[in-house]
Design an enzyme around this catalytic site. Structure first.
Site, PDB file in Angstrom:
ATOM      1  N   CYS A 221      -1.307   3.574  -6.588  1.00 38.98           N
ATOM      2  CA  CYS A 221      -2.154   2.966  -5.484  1.00 38.98           C
ATOM      3  C   CYS A 221      -2.449   1.503  -5.942  1.00 38.98           C
ATOM      4  O   CYS A 221      -2.975   1.518  -7.045  1.00 38.98           O
ATOM      5  CB  CYS A 221      -3.676   3.833  -5.206  1.00 38.98           C
ATOM      6  SG  CYS A 221      -4.702   2.767  -4.207  1.00 38.98           S
TER       7      CYS A 221
ATOM      8  N   CYS B   7       1.014  -1.210   0.109  1.00 40.92           N
ATOM      9  CA  CYS B   7       0.080   0.025   0.095  1.00 40.92           C
ATOM     10  C   CYS B   7       1.015   1.213  -0.039  1.00 40.92           C
ATOM     11  O   CYS B   7       1.624   1.508   0.929  1.00 40.92           O
ATOM     12  CB  CYS B   7      -1.015  -0.191   1.228  1.00 40.92           C
ATOM     13  SG  CYS B   7      -1.786   1.415   1.572  1.00 40.92           S
TER      14      CYS B   7
END
Length: 262
Positions: free
Chosen positions: A182, A70
């Site tokens: 992302c 992440c």
């Protein structure tokens, strides 16, 4: 010994997919902090607290490595995690450097898509400034893609409408590369490729992250005589979330192999 792959939700499944390709014989624990997704709209302090609490509940003496799959979590908590644990802790970083190198050869601009929190963090701005090409790099938060991914909506009218809304106004003759900053955004590679002109390349950091994991733990040949495994865990109250994680991994595996979806 297990490799923990951590994300706020389903996005890190795309990194897990790459890890399974490169290190298929390892034992994986995939942890999704779905009780607090999305991270990108929260404060830095809230996100750090969520990450550290999630890992405190997951890490054991049997943990071999941690992959923070992440970008937002990496930018906020990677330092804390490395201080806390003695095993390898590998993070994600928007693949701006290879995108800039491509842009230098084409003369076109780079567009970085990420969460608002990632784009606000000093870690991201330091990365851009180190490259010396900040004038050719633009950034755009796209939180709607996180929402769609968490709903397992990777294609179709809702995705198309959101791409039209957020990206429809760009002059794509000026851009040569988009950075998927992302991990949730990687589910939309096919949709983005169909939306964008052919000359625009899509780049993400998954391969580099898994390559670093392999460098730090070895090739996996020592355990090649035993099958790999995946255990799905999560923080939220949705008892069906592990099934969503499995579905997302299966969908992404078929999508990247070019297979059609039912």
């Amino acid at each position: 010994m297990s490799i923990v792959v951590f994300d706020s939700g389903l996005g890190g499944v795309t990194v897990l997919h790459k890890a399974l390709q490169v290190l298929p014989y390892e034992q994986y624990i995939y942890f999704a902090d779905d009780g607090h997704v999305p991270y990108g709209t929260k404060t830095k302090e809230e996100v750090r607290s969520c990450i550290l609490a999630s890992m405190e509940a997951t890490i054991t003496d049997e943990t071999r490595a941690l992959v923070v799959a992440c970008n937002t979590a990496t930018s906020i908590a990677i330092g804390d995690l490395r201080k806390r644990y003695g095993f390898p802790v590998i993070g994600m970083e928007p693949a701006v450097k290879p995108a800039v190198e491509l842009s230098r050869s084409t003369g076109r601009r780079v567009l970085v898509l990420a969460t608002a929190l990632t784009l606000r963090e000093a870690k991201y701005h330091d990365l851009v400034n180190r490259l010396g090409d900040s004038g050719r790099i633009d950034s755009l938060p796209m939180p709607g893609l996180v929402t769609l991914a968490e709903e397992l909506v990777f294609t179709g009218p809702r995705v198309q409408a959101y791409l039209d809304e957020t990206l429809g106004g760009y002059d794509w003759t000026k851009y040569g590369t988009i950075v998927l900053g992302c991990t949730h955004f990687q589910f939309f590679r096919t949709a983005l490729a169909a939306f964008l002109p052919p000359h625009v390349e899509l780049i993400d950091g998954s391969a580099g992250t898994v390559r670093r994991l392999q460098e730090l733990i070895g090739s996996g040949e020592a355990v090649a005589d035993s099958p790999g495994s995946i255990e799905f865990r999560h923080s939220g109250s949705d008892a069906g979330y592990p099934d969503k994680m499995r579905h997302a991994l299966d969908w992404y595996r078929r999508d990247r192999s070019g297979q059609t979806h039912d």
